[in-house]
Write an enzyme that holds these catalytic residues in place. Structure first.
Site, PDB file in Angstrom:
ATOM      1  N   GLN A  36     -18.042  35.212  60.911  1.00  0.00           N
ATOM      2  CA  GLN A  36     -17.318  34.247  60.639  1.00  0.00           C
ATOM      3  C   GLN A  36     -18.084  32.757  61.099  1.00  0.00           C
ATOM      4  OE1 GLN A  36     -14.467  34.211  58.849  1.00  0.00           O
ATOM      5  NE2 GLN A  36     -14.404  36.459  58.759  1.00  0.00           N
ATOM      6  N   GLU A  92      -5.038  37.860  55.351  1.00  0.00           N
ATOM      7  CA  GLU A  92      -6.420  38.419  55.962  1.00  0.00           C
ATOM      8  C   GLU A  92      -6.253  39.929  56.100  1.00  0.00           C
ATOM      9  OE1 GLU A  92     -10.218  39.374  56.866  1.00  0.00           O
ATOM     10  OE2 GLU A  92      -9.642  37.397  55.895  1.00  0.00           O
ATOM     11  N   GLU A 147     -11.978  31.413  49.987  1.00  0.00           N
ATOM     12  CA  GLU A 147     -13.599  31.612  49.590  1.00  0.00           C
ATOM     13  C   GLU A 147     -13.914  32.891  49.430  1.00  0.00           C
ATOM     14  OE1 GLU A 147     -16.747  32.530  49.905  1.00  0.00           O
ATOM     15  OE2 GLU A 147     -17.288  31.855  52.016  1.00  0.00           O
ATOM     16  N   GLU A 156     -19.454  41.410  46.356  1.00  0.00           N
ATOM     17  CA  GLU A 156     -18.219  41.661  47.273  1.00  0.00           C
ATOM     18  C   GLU A 156     -16.937  41.865  46.408  1.00  0.00           C
ATOM     19  OE1 GLU A 156     -18.379  39.277  50.758  1.00  0.00           O
ATOM     20  OE2 GLU A 156     -20.191  40.050  51.282  1.00  0.00           O
ATOM     21  N   SER A 161      -9.382  39.963  43.945  1.00  0.00           N
ATOM     22  CA  SER A 161      -8.289  39.714  44.862  1.00  0.00           C
ATOM     23  C   SER A 161      -7.587  38.305  44.667  1.00  0.00           C
ATOM     24  CB  SER A 161      -8.683  39.723  46.522  1.00  0.00           C
ATOM     25  OG  SER A 161      -8.907  41.257  46.530  1.00  0.00           O
TER      26      SER A 161
END
Length: 467
Positions: A36, A92, A147, A156, A161
């Site tokens: 992160q 998340e 993002e 990815e 999503s």
């Protein structure tokens, strides 16, 4: 669930089943603060998102319900709260959801609150956005932020999503930030990288490695090395033509449209030399639709580029090498296509077919004629298959020297007319990308590790911010 409905589900699997069962190692990676931190310290990325959200506070975020898809550290959710959002649902799937709650709990303390403005304004949801239970527990929202970007925009597969959230949770007329992304592909001449790659493959041509003949491994090694995208920054001087662009509008693209698409290739070659492969990067646009704004307000537009002409980001750029370089002449046209298709590695298989054409030939060529030439003209045709997830890295490029090298130093040759015209033309600056102009300076703010003053050289919309 009844037995009947269970059997029906088996016969008709949910559209989100594929995403729900993707590998856990991906989410484990993003649960670590070190990863992160790598993204947060990318000042181009973080500053672009901060500007896009906070500058649109009065027009878009004020008193609105927001969803942050793949919230990670929660930084975009925090920006949305700063911009006046009424409430943010930060979704998340990794362990970062619990770490995000540490900040949110600290904001609620009575005597020593940290980030008190976040108190009771953000809900951290530990779930994949595709989990069907969210449909019952999460309301429709006015704005979706995310993002969801990887190398070459789509690696990815988080964009799926992002689009799934749009289809399930966004109110009609709502906004997606970012609003669109543009893939750039350009022809490149990079003898050093090509030579480095073939040298790696030739290791397997040894006929007595501790008494073992390794040559049977050479063919698969050759395929492996040349099918691996090379991630890393490179000099824009290695580009031998302008990029073609493929825009993905996040407000309208379908899930099927993300899973398989074709990028037509049409490059005008600027130099005589060797084409060693294809360079790729992307731009992001943050343009809220008029339908999403509060009445009587105006939006702020922000663009971000990862091009070799712009400051480096953690995404860098990517180079895709041809197994056999293609000889090209200045003025020729490269036509063909690069097909993108998802694979089960959270990425894409990329298949290319291109051909070098004389300019006059290209001007009259039909699609049918192009297909015939691709099948018959082997000497000027190249095919390639690249696996976007099989990335390797090259960090040899560290920036342009004070005196840029002339193209002939890289075995690239201008047409005689262009070479002679250099003496009569005014000095030219580096070309802009499709949306974003060059960032002319980046100045750190005193006593801060995170704040930067970004000065943009912008010849387009005076109200647009460029990164």
């Amino acid at each position: 669930m009844s037995k009947e409905s269970g059997r029906e589900a088996e016969a008709n699997p949910r559209e989100d089943d594929e995403v729900l069962h993707r590998d856990p190692s991906y989410f484990q990676y993003y649960s670590q603060l070190q990863h992160q931190q790598n993204m947060l310290q990318d000042y181009v990325r973080t500053s672009a998102y901060h500007s896009a959200i906070t500058l649109n506070g009065p027009a878009l975020f004020r008193d609105r319900i927001v969803m942050d898809v793949g919230a990670g550290s929660g930084i975009l959710s925090f920006f949305a709260a700063q911009a006046g959002a009424k409430h943010v649902h930060a979704v998340e799937a990794s362990g970062m959801a619990n770490k995000m709650k540490v900040i949110l709990e600290a904001a609620k303390r009575k005597n020593a609150a940290r980030n008190a403005y976040l108190a009771d304004r953000i809900t951290a949801v530990g779930s994949k956005i595709e989990d069907p239970r969210l449909l019952a527990s999460t309301p429709k929202v006015d704005v979706i932020i995310s993002e969801p970007i990887g190398v070459l925009l789509v690696h990815e597969r988080m964009l799926e999503s992002f689009v799934y959230a749009r289809d399930k949770f966004l109110r009609p007329g709502g906004a997606m930030l970012p609003s669109s992304g543009t893939i750039h592909l350009a022809p490149i001449s990079d003898a050093a990288l090509w030579s480095e790659t073939i040298t790696k493959a030739r290791f397997w041509q040894q006929d007595s490695f501790y008494g073992v003949d390794l040559n049977p491994y050479f063919a698969p090694a050759f395929d492996e090395f040349f099918s691996a995208p090379v991630v890393g920054c490179f000099s824009p001087a290695t580009l031998i033509g302008d990029s073609v662009q493929y825009e993905v509008d996040f407000h309208t693209v379908t899930l099927a449209g993300l899973k398989e698409f074709v990028i037509p290739i049409d490059w005008q070659i600027k130099y005589t030399g060797l084409m060693h492969g294809v360079a790729g990067w992307f731009d992001l646009a943050f343009v809220p639709p008029a339908s999403s704004l509060h009445p009587g307000t105006k939006s702020s537009t922000v663009y971000m580029s990862t091009s070799p002409y712009s400051p480096a980001t953690h995404w860098q750029q990517v180079r895709l090498l041809l197994k056999q370089p293609l000889a090209v002449n200045a003025g020729q046209v490269i036509r063909g296509q690069i097909s993108m298709k998802v694979n089960d590695q959270r990425s894409y298989d990329m298949e290319a077919r291109i051909i070098a054409l004389d300019e006059e030939e290209a001007a009259t060529l039909t699609e049918e004629g192009l297909g015939l030439l691709l099948d018959s003209q082997k000497s000027r045709t190249r095919s390639a298959l690249w696996y976007l997830h099989e990335q390797t890295y090259n960090y040899a490029y560290t920036g342009e020297p004070l005196e840029p090298a002339k193209p002939e130093n890289a075995n690239l040759y201008l047409p005689v007319e262009s070479l002679l015209a250099e003496s009569f033309a005014p000095a030219q600056r580096l070309p802009s990308t499709s949306h974003a102009s060059l960032v002319s300076s980046v100045q750190g703010v005193a006593d801060s590790l995170t704040d930067f003053i970004v000065t943009a050289s912008n010849d387009q919309d005076p109200n647009a911010m460029q990164y």
